[in-house]
Structures are given as C-alpha cells and as structure tokens.
Design an enzyme around this catalytic site. Structure first.
Site, PDB file in Angstrom:
ATOM      1  N   GLU A  79       0.801  -1.220   0.000  1.00 31.93           N
ATOM      2  CA  GLU A  79       0.000   0.000   0.000  1.00 31.93           C
ATOM      3  C   GLU A  79       0.836   1.273   0.000  1.00 31.93           C
ATOM      4  O   GLU A  79       0.303   2.367   0.190  1.00 31.93           O
ATOM      5  CB  GLU A  79      -0.944  -0.011   1.204  1.00 31.93           C
ATOM      6  CG  GLU A  79      -1.961  -1.134   1.130  1.00 31.93           C
ATOM      7  CD  GLU A  79      -2.894  -1.162   2.321  1.00 31.93           C
ATOM      8  OE1 GLU A  79      -2.750  -0.296   3.217  1.00 31.93           O
ATOM      9  OE2 GLU A  79      -3.775  -2.031   2.354  1.00 31.93           O
ATOM     10  N   LYS A 139     -15.682  -1.783   2.811  1.00 30.81           N
ATOM     11  CA  LYS A 139     -15.010  -2.178   1.574  1.00 30.81           C
ATOM     12  C   LYS A 139     -16.069  -2.780   0.655  1.00 30.81           C
ATOM     13  O   LYS A 139     -16.506  -3.917   0.880  1.00 30.81           O
ATOM     14  CB  LYS A 139     -13.911  -3.211   1.852  1.00 30.81           C
ATOM     15  CG  LYS A 139     -12.762  -2.699   2.712  1.00 30.81           C
ATOM     16  CD  LYS A 139     -11.815  -3.837   3.065  1.00 30.81           C
ATOM     17  CE  LYS A 139     -10.589  -3.334   3.817  1.00 30.81           C
ATOM     18  NZ  LYS A 139      -9.723  -4.463   4.273  1.00 30.81           N
TER      19      LYS A 139
END
Length: 399
Positions: free
Chosen positions: A194, A326
């Site tokens: 990330e 999500k």
C-alpha cells in the site's frame, strides 16, 4: 434516458500485477460509468467470494450481461437485485464478487453521468458539504510486507487539517519525514503493497519513528497528526494454542486486550482496526469498553466484512464503535449502503477503505463523501492511492 444500452467487461492489472475485473456501462442517453474490482491480501473469511477473472468474465457475458441490458441504471437496488438473482448464492460465488462489485459501481456511475451529476452528488444528495479525512498507511508489515513489523499498518490521520488538500499533503509530508528518519537510523526503505515503508524493524521502533515524524510535521506546519493502527489480528491468531503470535511474544486474548489498550493510551491512538481476531465478538466488546474513556475508534474489518448481518451481531454484543467499509467485501453498492446506514443508525462511525491490491479507480472518494464517512483509508503515495486522494481534493472544490 437512464436505460442501459451496453456493458463491457475486461481483465486488467491491479497494483500487485494480478488480474482483476473492469466493467463499463453505457446508457441510451450517452451516460457512461467505469469501475474496477480491488482485492485484499489479508481477507476476512466471511467476505464475498471472487472467481478467476477470465473465467468469470466469460460466464458473465453468457449468463449475466443479457439480463442487465435495458435495465434502468437509476434503479440501483433493482440492478443489484438482478446480480444476486443470477448469482443464486449467499456469497456471490456464482458470478464472483469481483464481477459484481465492478458492475454495481459502474452502474451507479453511468446513472450519475446520464443525469450530468458527480457520483457523490447523485448518491449523497444536495446537502453534502464535507469530505472525509484521509487515513494513510506510512509503515506497513504483516501480510503486506516481508520480514517487517508484526502490526500490519501504522496509520496517520491529519486531524488538524482544515481542507482536503491540506490533509492529503500533510500525510505525504509525514511519509517523507519517515523516510528521512529511517535513512538516518540506517534502515532499509522498501515499500509494502500500500505504499507504506516496510523496514526490518520491530513494532516498538515503528511507533517511535511515526511519533517522531508526526512531531516534526507539527513543528513545521502546526497541523496535528494522530496515529492509528490496523493490527490485522486474525493474521496473528493461532487457534490451536489460543494465542496471538508475534515475533517475540505469544499473547492470550486477555494479554492482547491489555497490550492494545496500553498502546492506545501511550501513543494517543485515534483509530485501531482489527485488534482482535475475526470470530471473537466478545473480545472486540471488551477492548471497546477498555478504551471507552478515550476518543479512539475501535474498527471492525474482518469482523464485519461490510456485512449487515455481521454488524447486527456486533451491535448486539457492543463490539466496536466503527465499521470499515469495503464494497468488494459484500459485492454490491446496495449492500454496502445498507451496512453503512445500519452503522450510522446505531452510532457507529464508518471508514471507507481501499484494498491492498488496487487500481486507479477513484470511486471510493465519492462513496466516502456521499455516505458521510469520517475517514477514507486509501494510503499516502502510489498512483493507485493518489488517484483517490486527488479526487477528494477535486470533490471539495465543489463545496
């Protein structure tokens, strides 16, 4: 006007070089929406199930797409109901959650485009006037890096920022200062999935480094930056021994709760995600109670997987005060919205999140704004991360 005229699916690359699904939907009036499915490295066992991309795309053209053509894109619930009807399972393993989420989000974008509206306006209404603060990963370990910290993500949020642009640039500055500190300490500066730094250091040193960097940035800018964590405790949990296994320690649930509570107090943590393994609602309730005198958000990700039924169980158990959102965990925009609505009805905060395997799709910036999320968790650097952060800046210009 908003009737669907054409749908295209393709397999593209994500940020880890793995295949993922991209969907495009057009309407008879020239509206157009495109969306991509992200993917996670540390995934909850209750998440909706993905299918191999090429196989799922081929099946969708035969069994799904013909039933979506001529639907009204403005009827999001009807569109998503059709996805579930064709799928015929409880976990989207029939059509694949990667197919479902790409199509569902592309449909909403096509409807918004047809009506000449920004997606956040279309979904959130006329009175949206605030963007969420960016929550970013600056040091990464766990399932996102090799031989790095046990805790998966060391996070920052610029609570003192007054605009989206100021917040985004403040997080980037902290990321830069951390690199400088790592170099000064003779540590390697590789990055995780990330974009957070992934040095070969222990958790304690990571806390020290992030604390030093945020202090430096406050001295430079006057903007307060708070720390947070994604513990990803399910990745540490060993069911056979009943212990959370760290490199240099094995902790019982009681010890894990005490450890996290101590870190929360010592480092004034504003956010702690998945401090307990995903089956332990009672453990989540106990850590939530333990830090209840602070402003800390105890956030469930693997615990809830954006699933309203899982959240209902959490509410009954007083587990957490925050839900990570999500869309690909649950598969459709309608199901995502229902989970967010339930959370807000019971006083839970919500955090819209990327996945470790991402694309340059910026949809979550619109969803986070439209649905009133307090934070958008989307990294700090990297093309697939800044696509979302830069979109926050653009959205705020409309307010």
């Amino acid at each position: 006007m908003t009737e669907i005229s054409d749908i295209l699916l393709r397999t593209i690359l994500d940020s880890r070089g793995n295949p993922t699904v991209e969907a495009e939907i057009s309407t008879i009036s020239g509206g157009f929406g495109r969306a991509c499915a992200p993917s996670g490295a540390s995934t909850g066992i209750y998440e909706a199930k993905v299918r191999p991309c090429d196989e799922a795309v081929a099946d969708a053209y035969i069994n799904l797409i013909p039933k979506l053509i001529e639907l009204d894109s403005a009827d999001q619930r009807g569109f998503d109901d059709t996805l579930h009807e064709v799928d015929g399972t409880s976990d989207l393993s029939g059509i694949g959650a990667n197919i479902a989420v790409a199509l569902s989000l592309a449909n909403a974008k096509a409807a918004a485009s047809t009506l000449n509206m920004e997606l956040y306006q279309y979904l959130g209404g006329a009175f949206i006037s605030q963007t969420p603060l960016p929550l970013g990963n600056v040091i990464g370990g766990g399932a996102h890096a090799v031989d790095a910290t046990d805790i998966q993500e060391f996070l920052i949020v610029p609570t003192g920022a007054s605009t989206a642009a100021e917040a985004v640039f403040t997080n980037a500055l902290v990321h830069k200062r951390i690199k400088e500190i790592l170099i000064a300490r003779g540590k390697g500066c590789g990055k995780g999935d990330e974009g957070g730094w992934a040095p070969h250091i222990a958790d304690l040193e990571a806390f020290e480094i992030v604390n030093e960097a945020t202090t430096k940035v406050f001295d430079e800018t006057g903007i307060e930056v708070r720390m947070g964590l994604d513990v990803a405790a399910s990745e540490m949990w060993d069911a056979a021994s009943g212990r959370y296994v760290y490199k240099n320690a094995k902790r019982t649930t009681e010890e894990q709760i005490a450890y996290i509570a101590d870190l929360t107090e010592k480092y004034n943590l504003i956010y702690v995600e998945d401090p307990i393994q995903e089956e332990d609602f009672e453990g989540f309730a106990r850590i939530t109670e333990e830090v209840s005198g602070r402003d800390t958000l105890i956030c469930g990700d693997d615990l809830f997987v954006t699933n309203a039924s899982r959240l209902e169980e959490g509410i009954r158990n007083d587990a957490c005060n925050c839900v990570l959102i999500k869309p690909n965990q649950i598969g459709t925009l309608t199901d995502t919205f229902e989970t967010i609505s339930l959370a807000h009805d019971y006083g839970y905060e919500t955090v819209m999140s990327h996945r470790s395997g991402e694309t340059t799709d910026n949809t979550i910036a619109h969803l986070a704004t439209a649905f009133g999320c307090c934070f958008m968790k989307s990294g700090v650097v990297g093309g697939e991360r800044i696509a979302k952060l830069n979109e926050l800046i653009r959205i705020e210009e409309h307010f």
